[in-house]
Design a protein around this motif. Structure first.
Motif, PDB file in Angstrom:
ATOM      1  N   ASP A  98       0.820  -1.219   0.000  1.00 49.46           N
ATOM      2  CA  ASP A  98       0.000   0.000   0.000  1.00 49.46           C
ATOM      3  C   ASP A  98       0.851   1.265   0.000  1.00 49.46           C
ATOM      4  OD1 ASP A  98      -2.234  -1.644   0.062  1.00 49.46           O
ATOM      5  OD2 ASP A  98      -2.390  -1.592   2.239  1.00 49.46           O
ATOM      6  N   GLY A  99       1.982   1.211  -0.706  1.00 55.42           N
ATOM      7  CA  GLY A  99       2.852   2.375  -0.809  1.00 55.42           C
ATOM      8  C   GLY A  99       3.864   2.515   0.304  1.00 55.42           C
ATOM      9  N   PHE A 100       3.812   1.636   1.310  1.00 57.49           N
ATOM     10  CA  PHE A 100       4.729   1.710   2.444  1.00 57.49           C
ATOM     11  C   PHE A 100       5.852   0.686   2.290  1.00 57.49           C
ATOM     12  CE2 PHE A 100       0.774   3.328   4.394  1.00 57.49           C
ATOM     13  CZ  PHE A 100       1.249   4.509   4.971  1.00 57.49           C
ATOM     14  N   PRO A 101       7.116   1.129   2.266  1.00 55.95           N
ATOM     15  CA  PRO A 101       8.229   0.182   2.269  1.00 55.95           C
ATOM     16  C   PRO A 101       8.501  -0.270   3.704  1.00 55.95           C
ATOM     17  CG  PRO A 101       9.085   2.410   2.183  1.00 55.95           C
ATOM     18  CD  PRO A 101       7.572   2.524   2.191  1.00 55.95           C
ATOM     19  N   MET A 102       8.823  -1.540   3.898  1.00 54.79           N
ATOM     20  CA  MET A 102       9.032  -2.016   5.273  1.00 54.79           C
ATOM     21  C   MET A 102      10.015  -3.168   5.317  1.00 54.79           C
ATOM     22  SD  MET A 102       5.315  -3.836   5.864  1.00 54.79           S
ATOM     23  CE  MET A 102       4.447  -2.471   5.049  1.00 54.79           C
ATOM     24  N   THR A 103      10.606  -3.325   6.493  1.00 58.24           N
ATOM     25  CA  THR A 103      11.500  -4.446   6.777  1.00 58.24           C
ATOM     26  C   THR A 103      11.052  -5.074   8.087  1.00 58.24           C
ATOM     27  OG1 THR A 103      13.046  -2.833   7.741  1.00 58.24           O
ATOM     28  CG2 THR A 103      13.520  -3.634   5.508  1.00 58.24           C
ATOM     29  N   PHE A 104      11.524  -6.307   8.351  1.00 60.80           N
ATOM     30  CA  PHE A 104      11.039  -7.067   9.510  1.00 60.80           C
ATOM     31  C   PHE A 104      12.222  -7.504  10.375  1.00 60.80           C
ATOM     32  CE2 PHE A 104       8.008  -7.383   6.110  1.00 60.80           C
ATOM     33  CZ  PHE A 104       6.794  -7.143   6.750  1.00 60.80           C
ATOM     34  N   TRP A 105      12.067  -7.315  11.692  1.00 59.19           N
ATOM     35  CA  TRP A 105      13.153  -7.478  12.642  1.00 59.19           C
ATOM     36  C   TRP A 105      12.706  -8.294  13.849  1.00 59.19           C
ATOM     37  CZ3 TRP A 105      17.616  -5.353  10.803  1.00 59.19           C
ATOM     38  CH2 TRP A 105      17.468  -4.467   9.722  1.00 59.19           C
ATOM     39  N   GLU A 106      13.681  -8.847  14.550  1.00 54.75           N
ATOM     40  CA  GLU A 106      13.360  -9.539  15.803  1.00 54.75           C
ATOM     41  C   GLU A 106      12.840  -8.542  16.828  1.00 54.75           C
ATOM     42  OE1 GLU A 106      16.394 -11.849  17.605  1.00 54.75           O
ATOM     43  OE2 GLU A 106      16.510 -13.312  15.975  1.00 54.75           O
ATOM     44  N   LEU A 107      11.936  -8.995  17.676  1.00 59.77           N
ATOM     45  CA  LEU A 107      11.446  -8.180  18.785  1.00 59.77           C
ATOM     46  C   LEU A 107      12.507  -8.168  19.873  1.00 59.77           C
ATOM     47  CD1 LEU A 107       9.062  -6.641  20.152  1.00 59.77           C
ATOM     48  CD2 LEU A 107       8.375  -8.864  21.100  1.00 59.77           C
ATOM     49  N   ALA A 108      13.017  -6.998  20.203  1.00 63.25           N
ATOM     50  CA  ALA A 108      14.056  -6.877  21.224  1.00 63.25           C
ATOM     51  C   ALA A 108      13.444  -6.931  22.624  1.00 63.25           C
ATOM     52  CB  ALA A 108      14.818  -5.568  21.043  1.00 63.25           C
ATOM     53  N   ASP A 109      14.217  -7.488  23.555  1.00 59.38           N
ATOM     54  CA  ASP A 109      13.782  -7.531  24.960  1.00 59.38           C
ATOM     55  C   ASP A 109      14.165  -6.210  25.620  1.00 59.38           C
ATOM     56  OD1 ASP A 109      16.485  -8.068  24.733  1.00 59.38           O
ATOM     57  OD2 ASP A 109      16.547  -9.401  26.483  1.00 59.38           O
ATOM     58  N   VAL A 110      13.410  -5.168  25.317  1.00 56.84           N
ATOM     59  CA  VAL A 110      13.756  -3.802  25.716  1.00 56.84           C
ATOM     60  C   VAL A 110      13.782  -3.667  27.236  1.00 56.84           C
ATOM     61  CG1 VAL A 110      13.059  -1.381  25.561  1.00 56.84           C
ATOM     62  CG2 VAL A 110      12.808  -2.887  23.576  1.00 56.84           C
ATOM     63  N   ALA A 111      14.848  -3.035  27.736  1.00 57.35           N
ATOM     64  CA  ALA A 111      14.993  -2.825  29.170  1.00 57.35           C
ATOM     65  C   ALA A 111      14.059  -1.725  29.655  1.00 57.35           C
ATOM     66  CB  ALA A 111      16.438  -2.466  29.493  1.00 57.35           C
ATOM     67  N   ASP A 112      13.784  -1.751  30.938  1.00 51.45           N
ATOM     68  CA  ASP A 112      12.862  -0.767  31.517  1.00 51.45           C
ATOM     69  C   ASP A 112      13.404   0.659  31.407  1.00 51.45           C
ATOM     70  OD1 ASP A 112      11.179  -2.840  32.197  1.00 51.45           O
ATOM     71  OD2 ASP A 112      11.916  -2.999  34.260  1.00 51.45           O
ATOM     72  N   ASP A 113      14.735   0.825  31.365  1.00 55.00           N
ATOM     73  CA  ASP A 113      15.313   2.165  31.333  1.00 55.00           C
ATOM     74  C   ASP A 113      15.633   2.644  29.915  1.00 55.00           C
ATOM     75  OD1 ASP A 113      17.406   0.447  30.833  1.00 55.00           O
ATOM     76  OD2 ASP A 113      18.840   1.482  32.128  1.00 55.00           O
ATOM     77  N   HIS A 114      15.160   1.919  28.896  1.00 51.67           N
ATOM     78  CA  HIS A 114      15.438   2.359  27.521  1.00 51.67           C
ATOM     79  C   HIS A 114      14.684   3.641  27.211  1.00 51.67           C
ATOM     80  CE1 HIS A 114      16.133   2.388  23.229  1.00 51.67           C
ATOM     81  NE2 HIS A 114      14.831   2.487  23.046  1.00 51.67           N
ATOM     82  N   GLN A 115      15.386   4.572  26.561  1.00 50.53           N
ATOM     83  CA  GLN A 115      14.766   5.791  26.051  1.00 50.53           C
ATOM     84  C   GLN A 115      15.249   5.992  24.616  1.00 50.53           C
ATOM     85  OE1 GLN A 115      15.134   9.313  28.620  1.00 50.53           O
ATOM     86  NE2 GLN A 115      15.732   7.960  30.296  1.00 50.53           N
ATOM     87  N   ALA A 116      14.319   6.256  23.721  1.00 47.89           N
ATOM     88  CA  ALA A 116      14.690   6.457  22.320  1.00 47.89           C
ATOM     89  C   ALA A 116      15.681   7.610  22.192  1.00 47.89           C
ATOM     90  CB  ALA A 116      13.435   6.751  21.499  1.00 47.89           C
ATOM     91  N   TYR A 117      16.727   7.396  21.393  1.00 48.73           N
ATOM     92  CA  TYR A 117      17.764   8.378  21.082  1.00 48.73           C
ATOM     93  C   TYR A 117      18.638   8.759  22.285  1.00 48.73           C
ATOM     94  CZ  TYR A 117      14.559   8.799  17.150  1.00 48.73           C
ATOM     95  OH  TYR A 117      13.730   8.522  16.093  1.00 48.73           O
ATOM     96  N   HIS A 118      18.487   8.044  23.412  1.00 46.10           N
ATOM     97  CA  HIS A 118      19.367   8.277  24.550  1.00 46.10           C
ATOM     98  C   HIS A 118      20.619   7.442  24.333  1.00 46.10           C
ATOM     99  CE1 HIS A 118      20.613   9.316  28.554  1.00 46.10           C
ATOM    100  NE2 HIS A 118      20.698   8.039  28.913  1.00 46.10           N
ATOM    101  N   GLY A 119      21.712   8.115  24.009  1.00 46.88           N
ATOM    102  CA  GLY A 119      22.880   7.419  23.528  1.00 46.88           C
ATOM    103  C   GLY A 119      23.751   6.804  24.609  1.00 46.88           C
ATOM    104  N   VAL A 120      24.799   6.157  24.133  1.00 46.52           N
ATOM    105  CA  VAL A 120      25.827   5.586  24.986  1.00 46.52           C
ATOM    106  C   VAL A 120      27.131   6.310  24.678  1.00 46.52           C
ATOM    107  CG1 VAL A 120      24.743   3.334  25.196  1.00 46.52           C
ATOM    108  CG2 VAL A 120      26.252   3.784  23.253  1.00 46.52           C
TER     109      VAL A 120
END
Length: 302
Positions: A98-120
């Motif tokens: 439907d016009g959307f390009p997509m890829t498929f990935w494993e579901l990560a076991d995200v930690a409770d303290d994960h924040q998007a774009y919060h780097g290392v």
């Protein structure tokens, strides 16, 4: 973010997953900024659908970009590098629905303290560079600069916050930078001692996911061949010193300060180009206003 676009992306992802043989009951949005990231429940599969593009919008070039990412991340995973790998439950290629390009990935076991774009810390980038240096596949040269940015710069006339002088400067800087960065051969003529290699392409120390099993690298959409300085652009002196401390232990070359200066200019110009994306992603406005002020305060590239 436009809710209608998100709903359509989720529907497309669910339908694409089912067409690939997955038993999908519903799609749950995990993240929605440049891409809509959808968990295809109850499967351990995540669809990532780019909806705000900093690269070419041509479908064939989108597909090639996504395939490069899948191939590189699968290779890194096979080498034991901590990444979020492509899903093994579907074929490893991009899908368009439907016009959307997509890829498929494993579901990560995200930690409770994960924040998007919060780097290392940037030592992680050095570790990734050491692994990427061995990647055997073909990659384009500095795709973030050479693919997508030219199109954005043609659209600057529609950006209200830019003056005619800003637009002339941006386009002039691109032409000046392109005389150095158009391809690997051109770059080598200017910087014969600065090696190039596969790089992540978009701030690897910030594109990570904190999982319950540790830090994993993610988002290799801009993976390219280029100088390591592109991945270090605009990080500042302290971060560069930290990178070099780790890089020396891994037998990586030192950071070339003149190459870094050029990469800083190219990266700032990319931010100026991203002003054209604000109508698609309004939350960019505040951050890009700061980037625009910094660009204006910097002498023009020469």
């Amino acid at each position: 973010m436009p809710q209608g676009r998100t709903r359509r992306a989720v529907t497309a992802a669910v339908e694409a997953g089912r067409a690939l043989g997955l038993r999908v009951e519903r799609g749950t949005v995990l993240h929605d900024v440049f891409s809509v990231v959808v968990h295809l429940e109850p499967q351990p599969v995540v669809a990532r659908i780019p909806v705000v593009l900093t690269a070419s919008v041509l479908p064939e070039r989108q597909a090639a970009r996504q395939q490069r990412e899948l191939d590189v991340v699968a290779w890194l995973d096979a080498q034991g590098v901590p990444v979020v790998p492509p899903s093994p439950l579907v074929p490893r290629y991009p899908v368009r629905r439907d016009g959307f390009p997509m890829t498929f990935w494993e579901l990560a076991d995200v930690a409770d303290d994960h924040q998007a774009y919060h780097g290392v810390d940037v030592s992680y980038a050095a570790q990734l560079h050491a692994a990427l240096a061995r990647y055997p596949g073909e990659l384009p040269f500095l795709a973030p600069f050479n693919d997508g940015l030219p199109d954005m710069l043609t659209e600057l006339d529609g950006v209200e916050v830019l003056t005619a002088g800003d637009i002339d400067r941006a386009r002039g800087e691109y032409e000046a930078l392109r005389r150095i960065l158009a391809d690997a051969e051109t770059f080598a003529r200017t910087f014969p001692d600065a090696s190039v290699q596969p790089i992540q392409g978009d701030g690897p120390s910030h594109n990570v996911i904190r999982t319950k099993s540790g830090i994993r690298f993610s988002d290799f959409e801009d993976v390219s061949r280029g100088p390591i300085e592109w991945d270090l652009a605009m990080l500042g002196t302290a971060a560069i010193d930290q990178y070099e401390s780790t890089a020396s232990q891994l037998a990586l070359r030192a950071v070339d300060r003149e190459v870094l200066r050029v990469m800083d200019y190219a990266r700032r110009l990319q931010f100026v180009g991203c002003l054209t994306l604000i109508p698609q992603l309004p939350l960019l406005a505040q951050g890009l206003a700061t980037a625009l002020d910094e660009w204006r305060a910097t002498p023009s590239f020469s």
